[in-house]
Scaffold this motif. Structure first.
Motif, short mmCIF file in Angstrom:
data_model
loop_
_atom_site.label_atom_id
_atom_site.label_comp_id
_atom_site.label_asym_id
_atom_site.label_seq_id
_atom_site.Cartn_x
_atom_site.Cartn_y
_atom_site.Cartn_z
N PHE A 61 12.60 52.94 65.77
CA PHE A 61 13.88 52.52 65.35
C PHE A 61 13.74 51.63 64.22
N ALA A 62 12.57 51.10 63.56
CA ALA A 62 12.36 50.40 62.52
C ALA A 62 12.58 51.58 61.00
N ASP A 63 13.37 51.49 60.54
CA ASP A 63 13.47 52.42 59.28
C ASP A 63 13.27 51.65 57.95
N VAL A 64 11.88 51.65 57.92
CA VAL A 64 11.43 50.97 56.64
C VAL A 64 11.82 51.32 55.26
N VAL A 65 11.94 52.54 54.79
CA VAL A 65 12.51 53.18 53.85
C VAL A 65 13.73 53.00 53.64
N GLY A 66 14.69 53.08 54.61
CA GLY A 66 16.16 53.23 54.34
C GLY A 66 16.69 54.59 54.34
N THR A 67 16.70 55.21 55.47
CA THR A 67 17.00 56.66 55.46
C THR A 67 18.43 56.80 56.12
N ASP A 68 19.35 55.71 56.32
CA ASP A 68 20.35 55.74 56.82
C ASP A 68 21.51 56.28 55.82
N LEU A 69 22.98 56.33 56.07
CA LEU A 69 23.98 56.60 55.07
C LEU A 69 24.01 55.81 54.25
N GLU A 70 24.09 54.63 54.66
CA GLU A 70 24.30 53.30 53.78
C GLU A 70 23.25 53.38 52.39
N ALA A 71 22.04 53.29 52.86
CA ALA A 71 20.82 53.34 51.80
C ALA A 71 21.13 54.73 51.16
N GLY A 72 21.41 55.64 51.72
CA GLY A 72 21.52 56.95 50.77
C GLY A 72 22.49 56.85 49.81
N PHE A 73 23.80 56.21 50.17
CA PHE A 73 24.89 56.03 49.17
C PHE A 73 24.51 55.12 48.21
N HIS A 74 24.00 53.67 48.69
CA HIS A 74 23.90 52.66 47.37
C HIS A 74 22.69 52.98 46.66
N GLN A 75 21.70 53.54 47.27
CA GLN A 75 20.23 53.47 46.64
C GLN A 75 20.07 54.91 46.04
N ALA A 76 20.80 56.01 46.29
CA ALA A 76 20.52 57.34 45.87
C ALA A 76 21.53 58.04 45.05
N LEU A 77 22.87 58.03 45.86
CA LEU A 77 24.01 58.86 44.96
C LEU A 77 24.61 58.06 44.12
N ILE A 78 24.90 56.87 44.34
CA ILE A 78 26.01 56.20 43.62
C ILE A 78 24.98 55.83 42.07
N PRO A 79 23.75 55.82 42.25
CA PRO A 79 23.08 55.74 41.00
C PRO A 79 22.85 56.63 40.16
N GLN A 80 22.78 57.94 40.87
CA GLN A 80 22.61 59.29 40.18
C GLN A 80 24.24 59.58 39.68
N VAL A 81 25.23 59.01 40.15
CA VAL A 81 26.60 59.31 39.83
C VAL A 81 26.78 58.51 38.38
N ARG A 82 26.21 57.28 38.49
CA ARG A 82 26.26 56.36 37.37
C ARG A 82 25.38 56.94 36.15
N ARG A 83 24.19 57.52 36.43
CA ARG A 83 23.23 58.11 35.32
C ARG A 83 23.98 59.40 34.62
N MET A 84 24.74 60.10 35.45
CA MET A 84 25.57 61.33 34.99
C MET A 84 26.83 61.04 34.18
N GLY A 85 27.28 59.62 34.32
CA GLY A 85 28.24 59.27 33.37
C GLY A 85 29.66 59.38 34.31
N GLY A 86 29.54 59.70 35.49
CA GLY A 86 30.81 59.97 36.14
C GLY A 86 31.56 58.66 36.80
N ASP A 87 32.60 58.95 37.03
CA ASP A 87 33.60 57.95 37.58
C ASP A 87 33.61 58.05 39.43
N GLY A 88 33.15 58.93 39.80
CA GLY A 88 33.21 59.27 41.37
C GLY A 88 32.28 60.44 41.67
N ALA A 89 32.28 60.77 43.13
CA ALA A 89 31.71 61.86 43.71
C ALA A 89 32.88 62.61 44.78
#
Length: 139
Positions: A61-89
């Protein structure tokens, strides 16, 4: 073990799991929107993006890296959208490793065998065209 007990355990492991992620406004004033569908506003496609976060579940049960949807959005997808100069996904799709409750319980018993887990998000990054007329609008 008695048959009713086994049947009860099987029924409990068949429950549906629902995952959600809240994507609040950003702290820097640049709001990024995320939607599983398309949008009606005029926009320019900046390209497709796919991000993956991988890790392990310790003790089942202990997800030490953060592989849930919350971490996926906040720590992976949204930063990538910002790097690409986008307003959204838009057209966001995800795949997340899921384990039955009985598997997680076995992870507690066999704590020395971590369960691999990951979340993959894919989307189209878009930039809104501010001030542009919507397609089909009267001129």
């Amino acid at each position: 073990m008695r048959l009713p007990t086994v049947l009860a355990l099987l029924a409990l492991t068949g429950c549906t799991v629902v995952n959600t992620a809240s994507v609040p406004s950003s702290r820097d004033g640049q709001d990024i929107f995320v939607t599983a569908g398309d949008i009606s506003e005029p926009h320019e496609s900046l390209g497709l993006v796919q991000v993956t976060r991988s890790g392990v579940l310790l003790f089942g049960f202990a997800d030490v890296v953060g592989t849930d949807l919350e971490a996926g959005f906040h720590q992976a997808l949204i930063p990538q959208v910002r790097r690409m100069g986008g307003d959204g996904a838009i057209n966001v799709r995800f795949h997340q490793t899921q384990y039955l409750p009985v598997t997680k319980a076995l992870g507690v018993l066999f704590f020395f065998i971590p369960l691999p887990t990951s979340v993959t998000l894919s989307a189209e990054v878009v930039k809104l065209q501010r001030g542009a007329a919507a397609p089909g609008a009267a001129r």
